[in-house]
Write a protein that holds these residues in place. Structure first.
Motif, mmCIF file in Angstrom:
data_model
loop_
_atom_site.group_PDB
_atom_site.id
_atom_site.type_symbol
_atom_site.label_atom_id
_atom_site.label_comp_id
_atom_site.label_asym_id
_atom_site.label_seq_id
_atom_site.Cartn_x
_atom_site.Cartn_y
_atom_site.Cartn_z
ATOM 1 N N SER A 65 -8.166 -3.187 1.611
ATOM 2 C CA SER A 65 -8.114 -2.014 2.485
ATOM 3 C C SER A 65 -7.234 -0.917 1.912
ATOM 4 O O SER A 65 -7.461 0.263 2.163
ATOM 5 N N SER A 66 -6.218 -1.305 1.116
ATOM 6 C CA SER A 66 -5.270 -0.304 0.630
ATOM 7 C C SER A 66 -4.787 -0.644 -0.768
ATOM 8 O O SER A 66 -5.111 -1.709 -1.317
ATOM 9 N N SER A 118 -17.109 6.301 5.231
ATOM 10 C CA SER A 118 -17.095 5.891 3.830
ATOM 11 C C SER A 118 -17.925 4.634 3.582
ATOM 12 O O SER A 118 -18.173 3.823 4.479
ATOM 13 N N GLY A 150 -14.114 8.863 8.605
ATOM 14 C CA GLY A 150 -14.406 7.475 8.327
ATOM 15 C C GLY A 150 -15.811 7.017 8.038
ATOM 16 O O GLY A 150 -16.109 5.832 8.245
ATOM 17 N N TYR A 153 -6.446 4.304 -0.078
ATOM 18 C CA TYR A 153 -6.953 3.547 1.058
ATOM 19 C C TYR A 153 -8.466 3.538 0.909
ATOM 20 O O TYR A 153 -9.056 4.551 0.519
ATOM 21 N N SER A 154 -9.108 2.429 1.190
ATOM 22 C CA SER A 154 -10.541 2.339 0.907
ATOM 23 C C SER A 154 -11.396 3.221 1.794
ATOM 24 O O SER A 154 -12.583 3.401 1.521
ATOM 25 N N ARG A 155 -10.826 3.784 2.839
ATOM 26 C CA ARG A 155 -11.541 4.813 3.596
ATOM 27 C C ARG A 155 -11.620 6.108 2.801
ATOM 28 O O ARG A 155 -12.504 6.924 3.003
ATOM 29 N N TYR A 156 -10.659 6.310 1.889
ATOM 30 C CA TYR A 156 -10.644 7.503 1.038
ATOM 31 C C TYR A 156 -11.454 7.272 -0.235
ATOM 32 O O TYR A 156 -12.335 8.052 -0.589
ATOM 33 N N CYS A 202 -14.574 13.438 5.387
ATOM 34 C CA CYS A 202 -14.895 12.009 5.460
ATOM 35 C C CYS A 202 -13.650 11.134 5.489
ATOM 36 O O CYS A 202 -13.641 10.094 6.159
ATOM 37 N N ARG A 203 -12.617 11.508 4.785
ATOM 38 C CA ARG A 203 -11.429 10.652 4.768
ATOM 39 C C ARG A 203 -10.739 10.623 6.127
ATOM 40 O O ARG A 203 -10.016 9.685 6.445
#
Length: 397
Positions: free
Chosen positions: A36-37, A244, A242, A59-62, A238-239
């Motif tokens: 996740s990070s 992603s 969410g 962070y994997s959302r980014y 998007c970051r």
């Protein structure tokens, strides 16, 4: 984007060779980064990453090494400066529009867009006072009359889903340059193997990676690529919101791109053969395929596409009931709303992918109750057409 060592390679080679930097284990195939990070060596490095003065996964959302690799490959294939990967094709479409448009802006779009895209244009974006004006794929004079001082971008698909109409990419780019509009192109049906809209002047290119990029019906994904400044705006949207792409999906899609060119070439070979055979069948009223000389935009197809793609549409005599009987009579080919799979798939757009359009709206884009969309797979042509032919015979009774 890939490093300078990749710049002289041909696109097919890039789709195979671009990889994330190997770990200390020196693995041959890139691993799945299920995290996740990411850690920082210091507080100062973390600050620099958040300030965007250095490139570092946060962070994997980014971002994530797997999505980075996938995006780098797509950018290399499309000739784009930057890109961003999302959970689905529709996620990529909506996020692009939401990031770049403001309340009161207008979209100019061809009428022949995917059903869910039409829903975004007509049901969702109007909530934020963002409206869409529809125009034909071919009439530039109609484009000219439709724009206003509020028009910000021109959205097109080419070839269109499902009618396989074409938009002249050079004409669209010249029109957008003249009126200071962004040109956004859904390149899903053609893929960068057959068509690279950025070379014609497009600002952004969008794909449903679920389709030909994966090619085997396994994972969902979407991606947008193009000008770095525009992609950065989409990334910032998007970051925070969410949509992603998951690392595992990105890993699958990156591996799939290694065989994209080979698969597309075979899809095109099979589709052209099937289209020609359908054209000889007396039960078939109409066949549409960009590389058939009977296609009204055949000349444009030959100019901007390397081949005709893997989709064939056709109409049988007998309307909706005949279409239903045909689909139910198929023995090998699957019935699904998906496309781009190694296995041949058919769908009935009027009752599935474009069912949310009114009958009037469907008629305006030539989606009749007898229209059948066939995603031609990688099986032997004799088997694909043999199944279609026997279903045509059975459904005629």
């Amino acid at each position: 984007m890939p490093g300078t060592g990749y710049t002289s390679m041909k696109k097919q080679t890039k789709s195979v060779r671009i990889q994330q930097k190997r770990s200390s284990s020196n693995e041959h195939s890139v691993p799945v980064y299920l995290t996740s990070s990411f850690l920082f060596e210091s507080a100062e490095q973390m600050k620099e990453a958040f300030d965007e003065t250095i490139e570092h996964d946060i962070y994997s959302r980014y971002s994530n090494p797997n999505t980075n690799e996938f995006v780098n490959k797509v950018c290399a294939l499309e000739g784009a400066e930057a890109g961003y990967a999302m959970a689905s094709g529709m996620g990529a479409i909506f996020s692009t529009l939401a990031a770049l448009l403001s309340s009161g802006d207008e979209i100019l779009s061809i009428r022949s867009v995917f059903g869910a895209t039409h829903t975004v244009f007509t049901k969702i974006l109007p909530k934020w006072t963002i409206h869409t004006r529809y125009v034909s794929c071919t009439n530039v004079n109609e484009w000219e009359k439709a724009i206003t001082s509020k028009t910000k971008l021109f959205y097109i698909e080419t070839p269109t889903n499902p009618g396989l109409e074409l938009v002249d990419l050079k004409a669209a780019a010249d029109f957008c340059k003249k009126h200071n509009l962004l040109l956004v192109v859904d390149n899903c049906f053609a893929t960068p193997v057959l068509q690279t809209p950025i070379d014609f002047g497009a600002d952004l290119v969008i794909h449903s990676a679920t389709k030909y990029f994966d090619g085997q019906g396994r994972v969902l994904g979407g991606v947008v690529c193009g000008q770095k400044e525009l992609v950065h705006q989409i990334y910032l949207f998007c970051r925070s919101t969410g949509p992603s792409m998951a690392p595992f999906n990105a890993w699958v899609l990156s591996k799939s791109l290694e065989t994209l060119k080979l698969r597309i070439e075979k899809h095109c070979e099979n589709a052209l053969a099937v289209a020609k055979l359908l054209g000889k069948n007396p039960e078939v009223q109409k066949v549409s395929y960009p590389y058939l000389e009977s296609h009204p935009q055949y000349a444009i197809a030959k100019t901007q596409m390397g081949a005709g793609g893997g989709i064939v549409t056709f109409e049988l005599t007998g309307g909706y009931n005949r279409a239903v009987r045909f689909l139910n009579a198929l023995k090998m080919i699957g019935i699904s709303a998906n496309l781009g799979d190694t296995r041949s798939i058919v769908t009935h757009p009027a009752s599935s992918t474009h069912s949310k359009l009114t009958e009037e709206e469907r008629q305006a884009v030539n989606i009749s109750q007898s229209l059948i969309r066939c995603s031609v797979g990688l099986e032997e042509v004799e088997d694909i057409y043999g199944d279609i032919e026997q279903a045509i015979i059975i459904s005629s009774k």
